[in-house]
Write an enzyme that holds these catalytic residues in place. Structure first.
Site, PDB file in Angstrom:
ATOM      1  N   ILE A  20       0.825  -1.204   0.000  1.00 53.71           N
ATOM      2  CA  ILE A  20       0.000   0.000   0.000  1.00 53.71           C
ATOM      3  C   ILE A  20       0.860   1.254   0.000  1.00 53.71           C
ATOM      4  O   ILE A  20       0.586   2.219  -0.719  1.00 53.71           O
ATOM      5  CB  ILE A  20      -0.956  -0.017   1.200  1.00 53.71           C
ATOM      6  CG1 ILE A  20      -2.036  -1.085   1.012  1.00 53.71           C
ATOM      7  CG2 ILE A  20      -1.601   1.357   1.412  1.00 53.71           C
ATOM      8  CD1 ILE A  20      -2.932  -1.288   2.212  1.00 53.71           C
ATOM      9  N   ARG A  40      12.727   0.455   6.956  1.00 58.04           N
ATOM     10  CA  ARG A  40      13.803  -0.003   7.836  1.00 58.04           C
ATOM     11  C   ARG A  40      15.005  -0.556   7.082  1.00 58.04           C
ATOM     12  O   ARG A  40      16.061  -0.771   7.676  1.00 58.04           O
ATOM     13  CB  ARG A  40      13.264  -1.058   8.802  1.00 58.04           C
ATOM     14  CG  ARG A  40      12.372  -0.467   9.878  1.00 58.04           C
ATOM     15  CD  ARG A  40      11.814  -1.536  10.801  1.00 58.04           C
ATOM     16  NE  ARG A  40      10.875  -2.410  10.110  1.00 58.04           N
ATOM     17  CZ  ARG A  40      10.253  -3.435  10.679  1.00 58.04           C
ATOM     18  NH1 ARG A  40      10.512  -3.730  11.947  1.00 58.04           N
ATOM     19  NH2 ARG A  40       9.396  -4.175   9.992  1.00 58.04           N
ATOM     20  N   ALA A  66      15.326  12.383  13.325  1.00 57.71           N
ATOM     21  CA  ALA A  66      16.230  12.550  12.184  1.00 57.71           C
ATOM     22  C   ALA A  66      15.445  12.581  10.878  1.00 57.71           C
ATOM     23  O   ALA A  66      15.757  13.361   9.961  1.00 57.71           O
ATOM     24  CB  ALA A  66      17.255  11.413  12.162  1.00 57.71           C
ATOM     25  N   TYR A 147      -2.616  -6.660  16.426  1.00 55.03           N
ATOM     26  CA  TYR A 147      -2.835  -5.894  15.190  1.00 55.03           C
ATOM     27  C   TYR A 147      -4.179  -5.175  15.250  1.00 55.03           C
ATOM     28  O   TYR A 147      -4.267  -3.983  14.960  1.00 55.03           O
ATOM     29  CB  TYR A 147      -2.778  -6.827  13.984  1.00 55.03           C
ATOM     30  CG  TYR A 147      -2.914  -6.112  12.658  1.00 55.03           C
ATOM     31  CD1 TYR A 147      -1.818  -5.482  12.081  1.00 55.03           C
ATOM     32  CD2 TYR A 147      -4.132  -6.068  11.987  1.00 55.03           C
ATOM     33  CE1 TYR A 147      -1.934  -4.825  10.864  1.00 55.03           C
ATOM     34  CE2 TYR A 147      -4.262  -5.404  10.775  1.00 55.03           C
ATOM     35  CZ  TYR A 147      -3.161  -4.784  10.216  1.00 55.03           C
ATOM     36  OH  TYR A 147      -3.275  -4.124   9.025  1.00 55.03           O
ATOM     37  N   LYS A 151      -4.661  -0.961  15.366  1.00 55.72           N
ATOM     38  CA  LYS A 151      -5.408  -0.181  14.387  1.00 55.72           C
ATOM     39  C   LYS A 151      -6.537   0.612  15.054  1.00 55.72           C
ATOM     40  O   LYS A 151      -6.854   1.729  14.625  1.00 55.72           O
ATOM     41  CB  LYS A 151      -5.952  -1.088  13.291  1.00 55.72           C
ATOM     42  CG  LYS A 151      -4.853  -1.693  12.420  1.00 55.72           C
ATOM     43  CD  LYS A 151      -3.962  -0.616  11.802  1.00 55.72           C
ATOM     44  CE  LYS A 151      -2.890  -1.185  10.908  1.00 55.72           C
ATOM     45  NZ  LYS A 151      -2.041  -0.135  10.274  1.00 55.72           N
ATOM     46  N   ILE A 179      -6.558  -6.201   0.895  1.00 50.93           N
ATOM     47  CA  ILE A 179      -5.738  -5.645  -0.177  1.00 50.93           C
ATOM     48  C   ILE A 179      -4.630  -6.653  -0.476  1.00 50.93           C
ATOM     49  O   ILE A 179      -3.966  -7.137   0.438  1.00 50.93           O
ATOM     50  CB  ILE A 179      -5.125  -4.294   0.224  1.00 50.93           C
ATOM     51  CG1 ILE A 179      -6.225  -3.344   0.735  1.00 50.93           C
ATOM     52  CG2 ILE A 179      -4.371  -3.683  -0.955  1.00 50.93           C
ATOM     53  CD1 ILE A 179      -7.312  -3.024  -0.251  1.00 50.93           C
TER      54      ILE A 179
END
Length: 253
Positions: A20, A40, A66, A147, A151, A179
């Site tokens: 996504i 990452r 940063a 999870y 959300k 998705i």
């Protein structure tokens, strides 16, 4: 590109390496925005050259700080922020370890909070924040305890940002359904019969197809544009009608 609905806007998309997030990066770029993304790992080889990249773990405050500084240098004041970075762990509450909590909530909840806190003061007036939630934050998927909870946190944080920081910024959340990304493939693979599970899930979608990253990206472009200037604090479900239907499987009738 000229004549795009995001011409003159600057955008930061977290987790834009694939899925996504990558779909949103590509759609923003095609709509005229200047874009930066992060992940990452190392910069993806196929990422367009005009997209700025930062290697960032959004669960770490020092790296988010940063990232904020780099975004300001690369883009100037930020018009659009998309919090897409996320991970998924398949476990119930009693199966979940402290390490699972730190990893998943660190990215999915703390990461969204840290990025929003760092970026809101750097955003241009009327900027748009788009958080990627999930239908799993509204109705629980089995075996995805953390999870689902993460959300739900994102949905609540979205409303708070809209209320507390308007009119300086708008903040909305997109709640995708199924998705077709790596996360969806992993979920189907866990079923006793992955092919049957896929057929059953497909039958529950009134549009008779699964979603693609481009479906979520299209909503993100609208929320990022001035066309959605009166929209804030809302959860937009984009799931092909999955959660509109009753639990009965239409494929059985």
């Amino acid at each position: 590109m000229t004549g795009g609905v995001l011409d003159g806007k600057t955008a930061l998309v977290t987790g834009g390496r694939q899925g996504i997030g990558r779909g949103i990066v590509d759609a923003f770029l095609a709509s005229g925005a200047r874009v930066m993304t992060c992940g990452r790992g190392e910069r993806p080889e196929d990422l367009p050259r005009e997209v700025a990249w930062s290697r960032t773990d959004v669960s770490r405050r020092d790296q988010v700080d940063a990232l904020a500084g780099q975004a300001e240098r690369e883009l100037g004041p930020l018009s659009i922020l998309v919090n897409n970075a996320g991970v998924q762990i398949t476990r119930t509450v009693t199966e979940t370890t402290d390490g699972d909590w730190d990893r998943l909530m660190g990215v999915n909840a703390r990461g969204v909070f840290l990025v929003c806190r760092a970026m809101i003061p750097r955003m241009s007036a009327g900027g748009s924040i788009i958080n990627i939630g999930s239908i799993s934050g509204r109705t629980a998927d089995p075996g995805l305890a953390l999870y689902n909870a993460s959300k739900s946190f994102v949905h609540g944080l979205t409303r708070s940002i809209a209320v507390d920081h308007g009119p300086a910024v708008r903040c909305n959340v997109i709640c995708p359904g199924w998705i077709m990304t790596g996360m969806a493939d992993e979920a189907f693979a866990l079923a006793d019969d992955p092919e049957a599970a896929t057929r059953d899930a497909l039958a529950r979608h009134p549009v008779r197809r699964f979603g693609q990253p481009s479906d979520i990206a299209a909503m993100a472009v609208w929320l990022a544009s001035d066309q959605s200037a009166f929209a804030t604090g809302q959860c937009y479900v984009v799931d092909g009608g999955l959660t509109a239907a009753s639990p009965l499987n239409p494929g059985l009738f």
